[in-house]
Design an enzyme around this catalytic site. Sequence first.
Site, PDB file in Angstrom:
ATOM      1  N   ASP A 103     -21.565  48.827  20.274  1.00 45.46           N
ATOM      2  CA  ASP A 103     -21.851  50.210  21.263  1.00 45.46           C
ATOM      3  C   ASP A 103     -23.267  50.510  21.409  1.00 45.46           C
ATOM      4  OD1 ASP A 103     -22.860  49.627  18.508  1.00 45.46           O
ATOM      5  OD2 ASP A 103     -21.817  50.846  17.299  1.00 45.46           O
ATOM      6  N   ASN A 161     -19.647  56.216   5.140  1.00 40.47           N
ATOM      7  CA  ASN A 161     -18.859  57.040   5.740  1.00 40.47           C
ATOM      8  C   ASN A 161     -17.691  56.589   5.858  1.00 40.47           C
ATOM      9  OD1 ASN A 161     -19.226  57.183   8.469  1.00 40.47           O
ATOM     10  ND2 ASN A 161     -19.814  59.399   8.711  1.00 40.47           N
ATOM     11  N   HIS A 187     -17.634  54.033   8.891  1.00 37.17           N
ATOM     12  CA  HIS A 187     -17.336  54.060  10.503  1.00 37.17           C
ATOM     13  C   HIS A 187     -18.271  52.489  10.737  1.00 37.17           C
ATOM     14  CE1 HIS A 187     -21.196  54.959  10.662  1.00 37.17           C
ATOM     15  NE2 HIS A 187     -21.494  53.008  10.769  1.00 37.17           N
ATOM     16  N   GLU A 220     -16.204  57.533  13.468  1.00 36.47           N
ATOM     17  CA  GLU A 220     -16.317  57.850  12.436  1.00 36.47           C
ATOM     18  C   GLU A 220     -15.045  58.202  12.033  1.00 36.47           C
ATOM     19  OE1 GLU A 220     -19.457  58.373  11.743  1.00 36.47           O
ATOM     20  OE2 GLU A 220     -21.120  58.994  12.679  1.00 36.47           O
TER      21      GLU A 220
END
Length: 240
Positions: free
Chosen positions: A67, A135, A137, A142
């Site tokens: 990313d 979380n 990801h 996400e």
Amino acid sequence: MIIRKFDSREELDSYAAQYFIYIIQTKPTATLGLATGSTPIGIYEKMVERYRGGEVSFAQITTFNLDEYVGLQPQNEQSYAYFMNRHLFGHIDLPDNRAFLPNGMAADLAAECSRYDAMLAAQPIDVQLLGIGHNGHIGFNEPDRTLHGGTHVVELKRETLEANARFFASMDEVPKQAITMGVGSILKARTIMLVGKGADKADIMKQALTGPITTDCPASLLQTHANVLVLLDREAGRYV
């Protein structure tokens, strides 16, 4: 899925680096999927040490990063291009034209996503390195009701922005968007190495590795892959 736990982060980093070195020594033209953030820094340091010791050459490999932030120039100290040069690329013999990241400055982000997907399809990843967000990801995929298979632009969740704020002067400077490899692209890697470090990752690692497979925890989809190597330090692995 193979899970290995280590008494120290240094042991974990050494093992992970040796795994990558072995892959390159076995296949000098290997394609590696790389990650950023605090998790892989020690691994990259060990890889650089091995390179400086004359044990490996990176001259023929190809790398694809997961990313990049939207709107940051590669020269920006908080960009992932800068991160990779600082921690790995700038210290090894990997040619610049064999190291790929999504272009967060592209005028047409949709076209950039398609370009990146085409490159990934043409050169499948042998080993994909992953960290995990608090979380769940992976990359910047996400939690959501649905997940993208291919490279796409993502609006970063509040908890991700807060986690990344420590790298910026203020919360306001943290980019709100990123381009990320999709979960489908990640799952196409021949081998996936998932790394977890620290007590703050213990709960999400348990959820990802032993909980239900759900888009509410994107990392849980790794349970569907045939060849996943999970490396955990003592704190991150306390519940698995």
